[in-house]
Design a protein around this motif. Structure first.
Motif, PDB file in Angstrom:
ATOM      1  N   ALA A 202      38.482  29.943  40.033  1.00  0.00           N
ATOM      2  CA  ALA A 202      39.478  30.810  39.396  1.00  0.00           C
ATOM      3  C   ALA A 202      40.716  29.989  39.078  1.00  0.00           C
ATOM      4  O   ALA A 202      41.045  29.030  39.783  1.00  0.00           O
TER       5      ALA A 202
ATOM      6  N   THR B   9      48.761  44.150  36.237  1.00  0.00           N
ATOM      7  CA  THR B   9      47.675  43.371  36.794  1.00  0.00           C
ATOM      8  C   THR B   9      47.778  41.913  36.386  1.00  0.00           C
ATOM      9  O   THR B   9      48.299  41.581  35.316  1.00  0.00           O
ATOM     10  N   SER B  10      47.261  41.053  37.240  1.00  0.00           N
ATOM     11  CA  SER B  10      47.251  39.626  36.930  1.00  0.00           C
ATOM     12  C   SER B  10      45.983  39.212  36.191  1.00  0.00           C
ATOM     13  O   SER B  10      45.922  38.119  35.638  1.00  0.00           O
ATOM     14  N   ARG B  11      44.978  40.062  36.191  1.00  0.00           N
ATOM     15  CA  ARG B  11      43.695  39.698  35.577  1.00  0.00           C
ATOM     16  C   ARG B  11      43.809  39.705  34.055  1.00  0.00           C
ATOM     17  O   ARG B  11      44.246  40.678  33.452  1.00  0.00           O
TER      18      ARG B  11
ATOM     19  N   PRO C  43      37.579  36.944  33.031  1.00  0.00           N
ATOM     20  CA  PRO C  43      36.785  36.457  34.162  1.00  0.00           C
ATOM     21  C   PRO C  43      37.314  35.125  34.688  1.00  0.00           C
ATOM     22  O   PRO C  43      37.375  34.133  33.963  1.00  0.00           O
TER      23      PRO C  43
ATOM     24  N   ARG D  85      40.259  34.312  35.259  1.00  0.00           N
ATOM     25  CA  ARG D  85      41.548  33.966  34.649  1.00  0.00           C
ATOM     26  C   ARG D  85      42.611  34.957  35.103  1.00  0.00           C
ATOM     27  O   ARG D  85      42.440  36.182  34.980  1.00  0.00           O
ATOM     28  N   TYR D  86      43.742  34.431  35.580  1.00  0.00           N
ATOM     29  CA  TYR D  86      44.814  35.269  36.105  1.00  0.00           C
ATOM     30  C   TYR D  86      46.155  34.699  35.646  1.00  0.00           C
ATOM     31  O   TYR D  86      46.255  33.533  35.276  1.00  0.00           O
TER      32      TYR D  86
ATOM     33  N   ALA E 134      48.738  38.599  42.344  1.00  0.00           N
ATOM     34  CA  ALA E 134      47.661  37.750  41.817  1.00  0.00           C
ATOM     35  C   ALA E 134      46.740  37.297  42.943  1.00  0.00           C
ATOM     36  O   ALA E 134      45.513  37.313  42.806  1.00  0.00           O
TER      37      ALA E 134
ATOM     38  N   GLU F  41      44.417  40.165  44.024  1.00  0.00           N
ATOM     39  CA  GLU F  41      43.361  40.452  43.060  1.00  0.00           C
ATOM     40  C   GLU F  41      42.309  39.340  43.037  1.00  0.00           C
ATOM     41  O   GLU F  41      41.109  39.613  42.907  1.00  0.00           O
ATOM     42  N   ILE F  42      42.739  38.110  43.170  1.00  0.00           N
ATOM     43  CA  ILE F  42      41.780  36.999  43.218  1.00  0.00           C
ATOM     44  C   ILE F  42      40.891  37.115  44.453  1.00  0.00           C
ATOM     45  O   ILE F  42      39.665  36.934  44.371  1.00  0.00           O
TER      46      ILE F  42
ATOM     47  N   ASP G  58      38.291  39.708  43.930  1.00  0.00           N
ATOM     48  CA  ASP G  58      37.256  39.292  42.989  1.00  0.00           C
ATOM     49  C   ASP G  58      36.342  38.235  43.592  1.00  0.00           C
ATOM     50  O   ASP G  58      35.126  38.281  43.408  1.00  0.00           O
TER      51      ASP G  58
END
Length: 413
Positions: A248, A374-376, A379, A381-382, A403, A406-407, A410
């Protein structure tokens, strides 16, 4: 193309406040992390330089002790903080007016009532607004309908006269715009933080804040002078042709590099600010107080060496004055004339130490302003930075924290 290192869980591009916070939280969750920084040091817009014995912050900045992210991540006593006066001096056509926080300086209430600064109606409205913002729950402030700051002040019962005397000059230096067009919801949250905290500066300069965050990372986490050229399927291609691999990638840079690395990224416009640093052999104002101007010839001015004596060598005073845009209207000479009026002293013998222009100083925050996003962005990528939250130290750190959360979710899938 050669890979520069083994594959990591996450690569963070940018060692500003948001990127450092993101990296710290990921490492705390036992993920492998690397940080790529294009410059020679951490901090991004929050850095301090040394020029001829003076400490020069990149743009006039203050540090607020009440931010939740600051309390979570930093030991404040290690920063050796020095306080500003809880109030401002406002230069008007009738001379200077002192407006202090009556909760911290109760003796100022009688002078406010007897002077030209505010009437009983404005003081009552200000007290009610401040009590609600300071003592009430934060949820209603975040959920309230959003209008401009000027509209929010009028709705609170603040007169236009008092708004133009105090709030417009003062907040122009906070939001880097002089029309009070910033989100009223953001204003209430900022006002709450100011009332609940203390405005100050670290003894070693504002750059010691990101330096402390970086010190908490394992050695060699941050790679300096490693600009990213583009993102790849496997990670990041660096400008030197090597590739850093990761599952990521987080883009935690300023707006220019962020939109280049992530084409199509929604990015707000940014405010530009220029700070002039003058030295003087005599202290023009012997107190650590912000000075504002109702004519808006500058955003604010302060004798920084009265806040932190170490900002200037012995026998000198350091005065920082910020203006909107890339320079003062009429140039440095016109600004010097304005400072002579507002400081009520001769500035002819002041020396210009340096200037600092920050082109991406603060994101514009007109209503309706989302308080977090959101940081997304795709796929693996943030993105994080104060443009995803609010323009402040708190906003940058909170964006990095989001971020990371969320990472981690995921990656766990």
């Amino acid at each position: 193309m050669p890979a520069s290192r083994r594959a990591l869980d996450v690569l963070v591009i940018g060692a500003g406040l948001a990127g450092l916070a993101c990296a710290h939280d990921l490492l705390a969750a036992s993920r492998t992390v690397g940080v790529l920084e294009a410059s020679d040091g951490v901090g991004g817009r929050v850095r301090s330089d040394h020029v001829d014995g003076f400490v020069i912050d990149r743009g006039f900045q203050v540090f607020n002790t009440s931010y939740p992210q600051v309390k979570r991540r930093l030991v404040l006593r290690d920063l050796r903080l020095r306080r500003f006066t809880p109030g401002v001096l406002v230069h008007t056509d009738r001379g200077r007016v002192r407006l202090a926080d009556p909760t911290r300086a109760p003796r100022t209430v009688s002078s406010l009532l007897s002077g030209p600064s505010a009437g009983p109606g404005d003081l009552l409205a200000l007290a009610l607004l401040s009590a609600r913002d300071m003592l009430g729950p934060v949820g209603p402030l975040k959920r309230a309908d959003d209008h401009t700051t000027r509209t929010a002040l009028a709705a609170a019962g603040i007169s236009e006269e008092f708004t133009d005397l105090f709030f417009r000059p003062f907040l122009s230096g906070v939001f880097l715009e002089d029309e009070l067009e910033t989100s009223g919801r953001v204003f209430h949250l900022v006002w709450r933080s100011m009332l609940r905290g203390t405005l100050c500066l670290p003894a070693a300069g504002i750059g010691s804040v990101p330096a402390r965050l970086a010190d908490a990372l394992p050695t060699d986490t941050v790679r300096f002078e490693s600009p990213a050229d583009r993102l790849t399927d496997d990670g990041v291609l660096l400008a030197d042709g090597t590739e850093a691999a990761a599952s990521a990638v987080v883009v935690a840079t300023g707006p220019g590099p962020a939109t280049r690395l992530l084409p199509g990224l929604d990015m707000p416009p940014y405010r530009v600010v220029t700070t002039y640093y003058h030295s003087a052999s005599k202290v023009p104002l012997a107190e650590p107080t912000l000075l504002t101007d109702t004519r808006l010839r500058f955003l604010n001015s302060c004798v920084l060496s009265e806040v932190v004596p170490g900002y200037a060598p012995a026998g000198s005073a350091l005065i920082a004055t910020s203006v909107l845009g890339e320079g003062a209207t009429g140039g440095e000479g016109a600004l010097r004339d304005a400072l002579a009026q507002t400081y009520e002293t001769d500035t002819a013998d002041w020396d210009l130490v340096t200037t600092r222009t920050v082109h991406d100083a603060l994101p514009a925050m007109p209503p309706p302003q989302p308080l977090t996003r959101t940081s997304r962005v795709g796929p693996g990528r943030y993105v994080c930075g104060d443009h995803r939250t609010t323009g402040s130290v708190q906003g940058a750190l909170a964006s990095g924290a989001r971020a990371a959360r969320e990472i981690l979710r995921d990656l766990s899938r």
